[in-house]
Scaffold this motif. Structure first.
Motif, short mmCIF file in Angstrom:
data_model
loop_
_atom_site.label_atom_id
_atom_site.label_comp_id
_atom_site.label_asym_id
_atom_site.label_seq_id
_atom_site.Cartn_x
_atom_site.Cartn_y
_atom_site.Cartn_z
N GLU A 156 0.83 -1.21 0.00
CA GLU A 156 0.00 0.00 0.00
C GLU A 156 0.86 1.25 0.00
O GLU A 156 0.56 2.22 -0.71
CB GLU A 156 -0.95 0.00 1.20
N ALA A 157 1.94 1.24 0.77
CA ALA A 157 2.83 2.41 0.81
C ALA A 157 3.56 2.60 -0.52
O ALA A 157 3.72 3.73 -0.98
CB ALA A 157 3.84 2.26 1.95
N ALA A 158 3.99 1.51 -1.11
CA ALA A 158 4.78 1.60 -2.34
C ALA A 158 3.93 1.79 -3.60
O ALA A 158 4.36 2.46 -4.54
CB ALA A 158 5.64 0.34 -2.50
N ARG A 159 2.76 1.20 -3.61
CA ARG A 159 1.99 1.16 -4.87
C ARG A 159 0.59 1.75 -4.76
O ARG A 159 -0.10 1.84 -5.77
CB ARG A 159 1.93 -0.27 -5.36
N GLY A 160 0.16 2.09 -3.58
CA GLY A 160 -1.16 2.68 -3.41
C GLY A 160 -2.20 1.67 -2.96
O GLY A 160 -2.01 0.45 -3.08
N HIS A 161 -3.29 2.19 -2.46
CA HIS A 161 -4.36 1.39 -1.86
C HIS A 161 -5.06 0.47 -2.87
O HIS A 161 -5.52 -0.61 -2.50
CB HIS A 161 -5.37 2.36 -1.22
N ASP A 162 -5.14 0.90 -4.12
CA ASP A 162 -5.92 0.16 -5.12
C ASP A 162 -5.08 -0.67 -6.08
O ASP A 162 -5.55 -1.06 -7.15
CB ASP A 162 -6.78 1.14 -5.92
N HIS A 163 -3.87 -0.98 -5.71
CA HIS A 163 -2.99 -1.76 -6.59
C HIS A 163 -3.25 -3.26 -6.43
O HIS A 163 -3.51 -3.74 -5.32
CB HIS A 163 -1.53 -1.44 -6.29
N LEU A 164 -3.15 -3.99 -7.52
CA LEU A 164 -3.36 -5.44 -7.52
C LEU A 164 -2.52 -6.16 -6.48
O LEU A 164 -2.98 -7.12 -5.85
CB LEU A 164 -3.06 -6.00 -8.92
N ASP A 165 -1.30 -5.73 -6.27
CA ASP A 165 -0.41 -6.44 -5.34
C ASP A 165 -0.98 -6.54 -3.92
O ASP A 165 -0.60 -7.43 -3.16
CB ASP A 165 0.96 -5.77 -5.29
N ASN A 166 -1.90 -5.66 -3.57
CA ASN A 166 -2.53 -5.73 -2.25
C ASN A 166 -3.44 -6.95 -2.12
O ASN A 166 -3.66 -7.44 -1.02
CB ASN A 166 -3.34 -4.47 -1.98
N ALA A 167 -3.96 -7.42 -3.23
CA ALA A 167 -4.95 -8.51 -3.19
C ALA A 167 -4.40 -9.79 -2.59
O ALA A 167 -5.12 -10.51 -1.89
CB ALA A 167 -5.48 -8.78 -4.61
N TRP A 168 -3.14 -10.07 -2.82
CA TRP A 168 -2.57 -11.33 -2.32
C TRP A 168 -2.56 -11.35 -0.79
O TRP A 168 -2.92 -12.35 -0.17
CB TRP A 168 -1.16 -11.53 -2.88
N SER A 169 -2.17 -10.24 -0.19
CA SER A 169 -2.18 -10.16 1.28
C SER A 169 -3.60 -10.13 1.82
O SER A 169 -3.90 -10.73 2.85
CB SER A 169 -1.44 -8.91 1.75
N LEU A 170 -4.48 -9.41 1.13
CA LEU A 170 -5.87 -9.33 1.58
C LEU A 170 -6.52 -10.71 1.61
O LEU A 170 -7.27 -11.03 2.54
CB LEU A 170 -6.66 -8.40 0.65
N GLY A 171 -6.23 -11.53 0.61
CA GLY A 171 -6.79 -12.88 0.60
C GLY A 171 -6.30 -13.69 1.79
O GLY A 171 -7.09 -14.38 2.45
N GLY A 172 -5.02 -13.60 2.09
CA GLY A 172 -4.47 -14.31 3.24
C GLY A 172 -5.07 -13.81 4.55
O GLY A 172 -5.44 -14.60 5.42
N LEU A 173 -5.20 -12.50 4.68
CA LEU A 173 -5.80 -11.94 5.89
C LEU A 173 -7.28 -12.31 5.99
O LEU A 173 -7.79 -12.52 7.10
CB LEU A 173 -5.61 -10.42 5.91
N GLY A 174 -7.94 -12.42 4.85
CA GLY A 174 -9.33 -12.87 4.86
C GLY A 174 -9.46 -14.30 5.36
O GLY A 174 -10.36 -14.63 6.14
N GLU A 175 -8.54 -15.16 4.92
CA GLU A 175 -8.57 -16.56 5.38
C GLU A 175 -8.31 -16.65 6.89
O GLU A 175 -8.93 -17.47 7.58
CB GLU A 175 -7.55 -17.38 4.60
N ILE A 176 -7.43 -15.82 7.38
CA ILE A 176 -7.15 -15.81 8.81
C ILE A 176 -8.38 -15.34 9.59
O ILE A 176 -8.78 -15.95 10.59
CB ILE A 176 -5.93 -14.93 9.12
N ALA A 177 -9.01 -14.26 9.12
CA ALA A 177 -10.22 -13.76 9.78
C ALA A 177 -11.32 -14.81 9.75
O ALA A 177 -12.02 -15.02 10.75
CB ALA A 177 -10.69 -12.46 9.10
#
Length: 166
Positions: A54-75
């Motif tokens: 998010e810091a390097a590429r912004g809030h709406d960049h595709l690269d965020n999706a990979w972490s979001l999916g992992g955090l979703g699975e944890i939640a």
């Protein structure tokens, strides 16, 4: 695990702690810990990776999706349905906006799993899972489709069968 940890350290020393390449290595570590059911460590790595991308590429960049999916699975694993839904929905939107239909369909199935936990939304969950299954079939993702079919069968529901070629 040791190789992933060494790679992350080397990348961080070479490129700096906030470089997106570090995030990639952290996501690999998060995935590994998630597979091992070490949710605490997985969450640590996914959270740090998300902060970097998010810091390097912004809030709406595709690269965020990979972490979001992992955090979703944890939640989801921790029973935090609202958080899991937000994370999976954001990942799905990023995948869809960046032409990653297989990943978008999988994130949609993840949302269906969370909806299924609440009895009042099971019909919606199963419909969402069937939609994801159909999309994965169209994409030739048979293994992912089989996982959804198995999930639906465990709940006494069948995905729409494929049309015959006759």
């Amino acid at each position: 695990l040791e190789l992933y940890e060494r790679a992350a350290i080397t990348i961080e020393k070479t490129l700096g702690p906030m470089h997106p390449g570090v995030a990639d290595a952290l996501i690999n570590l998060g995935d590994l810990h998630l597979e091992r059911d070490d949710l605490e460590r997985a969450e640590h790595y996914f959270t740090r990776a998300l902060q970097i991308t998010e810091a390097a590429r912004g809030h709406d960049h595709l690269d965020n999706a990979w972490s979001l999916g992992g955090l979703g699975e944890i939640a989801e694993a921790r029973g935090r349905g609202d958080e899991a839904m937000r994370r999976f929905a954001r990942a799905e939107a990023l995948y869809a906006a960046n032409e990653h239909p297989r990943e978008a369909a999988w994130a949609r199935f993840c949302r269906a799993r969370v909806l299924d936990l609440a009895r009042s939304t099971r019909a919606e969950a199963h419909a969402l899972a069937k939609q994801a299954a159909a999309e994965l079939t169209a994409l030739g993702a048979a293994e992912d489709r089989a996982d959804i079919d198995e999930w639906l069968a465990e709940r006494g529901t069948r995905a729409t069968s494929l049309p015959s070629r006759e």
